[in-house]
Design a protein around this motif. Structure first.
Motif, PDB file in Angstrom:
ATOM      1  N   GLY A 181       0.760  -1.210   0.008  1.00 36.64           N
ATOM      2  CA  GLY A 181      -0.123   0.075  -0.028  1.00 36.64           C
ATOM      3  C   GLY A 181       0.823   1.215   0.111  1.00 36.64           C
ATOM      4  N   THR A 192      -7.701   3.435   1.448  1.00 35.31           N
ATOM      5  CA  THR A 192      -7.030   1.967   1.316  1.00 35.31           C
ATOM      6  C   THR A 192      -5.511   2.410   1.627  1.00 35.31           C
ATOM      7  OG1 THR A 192      -6.657   2.753  -1.163  1.00 35.31           O
ATOM      8  CG2 THR A 192      -8.337   1.023  -0.482  1.00 35.31           C
ATOM      9  N   SER A 193      -5.233   3.576   1.696  1.00 33.65           N
ATOM     10  CA  SER A 193      -3.765   4.285   1.966  1.00 33.65           C
ATOM     11  C   SER A 193      -3.917   5.171   2.881  1.00 33.65           C
ATOM     12  CB  SER A 193      -2.851   4.521   0.591  1.00 33.65           C
ATOM     13  OG  SER A 193      -1.803   5.028   1.103  1.00 33.65           O
ATOM     14  N   SER A 220      -4.734   5.408   6.107  1.00 34.76           N
ATOM     15  CA  SER A 220      -5.913   5.253   6.705  1.00 34.76           C
ATOM     16  C   SER A 220      -6.107   5.656   8.169  1.00 34.76           C
ATOM     17  CB  SER A 220      -6.428   3.736   6.635  1.00 34.76           C
ATOM     18  OG  SER A 220      -5.391   2.983   7.053  1.00 34.76           O
TER      19      SER A 220
END
Length: 465
Positions: free
Chosen positions: A387, A433-434, A436
């Motif tokens: 990620g 998704t990154s 977070s």
């Protein structure tokens, strides 16, 4: 040969020094626009010729010492609000080329809102070598092709002779000269047949033919920056890149860094004359009008070290305005950065890491908190190679669980305060998704993110007050 000179610089590639209508007469006035001429410096420019600089070669500042991590706080009787008001009323401060607002001035003045590197003592040795200075200059195509190329030895000579950090000097020269590519520093040939300095008060004079340089924009006024800047270089005999670097360094050392009264040995103090403002109400001796000037040079100064993978051990000198606070120098400053592309916040104490990320487009968000130098509670740092984001946790169990899932353990990032002085709140974005997770000392920021749908995950760790 006397000249009356007051120094001003901006964050443009050429310094913008205002020259009076009597410039380059027997008495020459060079000072900031709208400045009171009575505040100008009176200097003997014979002190800055190659002959005078050569005479300085055998001397060095006895106070010059290697940098060591330390810090001191200067407590002021003037408040931050009063200092900002005085600066605003002067009407000379700029922000992005326009008149700075009171709030822009206040933020630039607030020690808690700017880089700690602004407060680095630049009267001490940088600890760098000539080859490391050259490596920084050569890190850009402009640096490799410009006239600063190969001048690392001159910056080290200037540091040794005049007690001014070579890291600061090269950062300043790079900012003012566009990495040695501006017209003022490309090298201008003077044939010796043109009178220099002719005005209504002076017949001027002829000077030796040669090629002349000016890296710091000294004398480069807004009305005619190139001709005035080169004229000053000719009069001072700066007929080589080395002479121009040494001459400017001597001037800055004499009238700022090692000034006999109200010495300004930090970038912040060169820009903001706070002790004089406190004592007289008139902070007139300030190097620049742009409120972002010290931050711009501080970032470049950090880059000198970062390009060589060397962590600077700055000695900080921080003013504390009446009724205000400053970063705790007994701990570790944790810098907060933001990736506008991936949405991740990143936290590090490393000047090298911070500088390198900024060069890649990350945004600086100041000091997130102050961590203790050590404690019994480490904060573990992990990286997700898939990620591309980082995670931080006190939990060895969480750490081991993430490692089992493919995360890379990067060691102890910092320590949590065992006294639990300043909480760092942790929030989780279930939609990201990154990037977070977010960590902040601000309850207001925490609550705002929760209102946007982030999950409150309590207190992650603690900083010191």
């Amino acid at each position: 040969m006397k000249r009356t000179i007051a120094l001003l610089a901006t964050v443009c590639l050429l310094a913008c020094l205002a020259v009076s209508s009597t410039a380059y007469a027997a008495e020459v006035e060079v000072g900031p626009i709208d400045a009171d001429a009575s505040t100008y410096e009176t200097i003997d420019t014979d002190d800055y010729t190659p002959q005078a600089l050569e005479a300085d070669a055998g001397s060095s500042y006895s106070i010059l010492s290697l940098q060591s991590t330390s810090g001191s706080v200067t407590y002021l009787s003037i408040s931050l609000e009063r200092m900002a008001s005085i600066e605003y009323d002067r009407g000379t401060n700029k922000y992005n080329g326009k008149s700075a607002t009171l709030e822009q001035i206040r933020q630039a003045l607030d020690p808690n809102q700017v880089s700690l590197s602004q407060f680095a003592d630049i009267s001490v040795s940088s600890g760098l070598t000539a080859s490391q200075i050259d490596a920084f200059i050569d890190s850009t195509s402009k640096g490799r092709s410009g006239t600063l190329h190969g001048m690392g030895y001159a910056f080290i000579q200037a540091e040794q002779r005049y007690g001014v950090s070579a890291a600061y000097l090269v950062a300043h020269a790079v900012l003012e000269s566009g990495w040695g590519t501006s017209n003022l520093c490309k090298g201008t040939y003077y044939d010796g047949t043109t009178v220099i300095g002719r005005t209504s008060k002076s017949d001027g004079a002829y000077y030796p033919a040669g090629t002349y340089y000016n890296y710091f924009g000294l004398g480069a006024s807004d009305d005619s920056p190139f001709s005035n800047g080169i004229s000053l270089a000719i009069q001072n005999g700066w007929n080589s890149p080395e002479a121009a670097i040494l001459g400017a360094a001597k001037y800055i050392s004499t009238y700022y860094i090692h000034r006999s009264s109200y010495a300004a040995c930090t970038l912040y103090n060169m820009r903001w004359d706070y002790e004089r403002a406190q004592d007289t109400g008139d902070p007139w001796h300030q190097y620049a009008t742009d409120v972002q000037w010290p931050e711009s040079i501080a970032n470049l100064m950090d880059s000198v070290y970062a390009k060589n993978n060397v962590e600077p051990s700055y000695a900080y000198i921080i003013p504390c305005y009446s009724g205000s606070s400053v970063p705790n120098l007994n701990g570790v400053a944790m810098y907060r950065l933001y990736n506008p592309n991936g949405g991740e916040h990143f936290y590090t104490s490393s000047v090298v890491e911070r500088s390198n990320l900024v060069s890649l487009g990350w945004q600086q968000e100041g000091i997130g908190w102050i961590a203790p130098n050590s404690s019994s509670t480490p904060v573990y740092r992990l990286y997700n190679p898939n990620g591309g984001d980082h995670h931080y946790t006190l939990s060895a169990e969480e750490r081991d669980g993430l490692v089992a899932l493919g995360w890379r353990y990067e060691g102890i990032g910092w320590y949590s305060d065992d006294s639990k002085s300043v909480p760092l709140y942790r929030q989780y974005n279930p939609n990201a998704t990154s990037g977070s997770h977010n960590f902040t000392t601000s309850a207001e920021e925490r609550d705002w993110l929760i209102s946007l749908g982030w999950n409150d995950e309590g207190i992650a760790w603690y900083g010191i007050s």
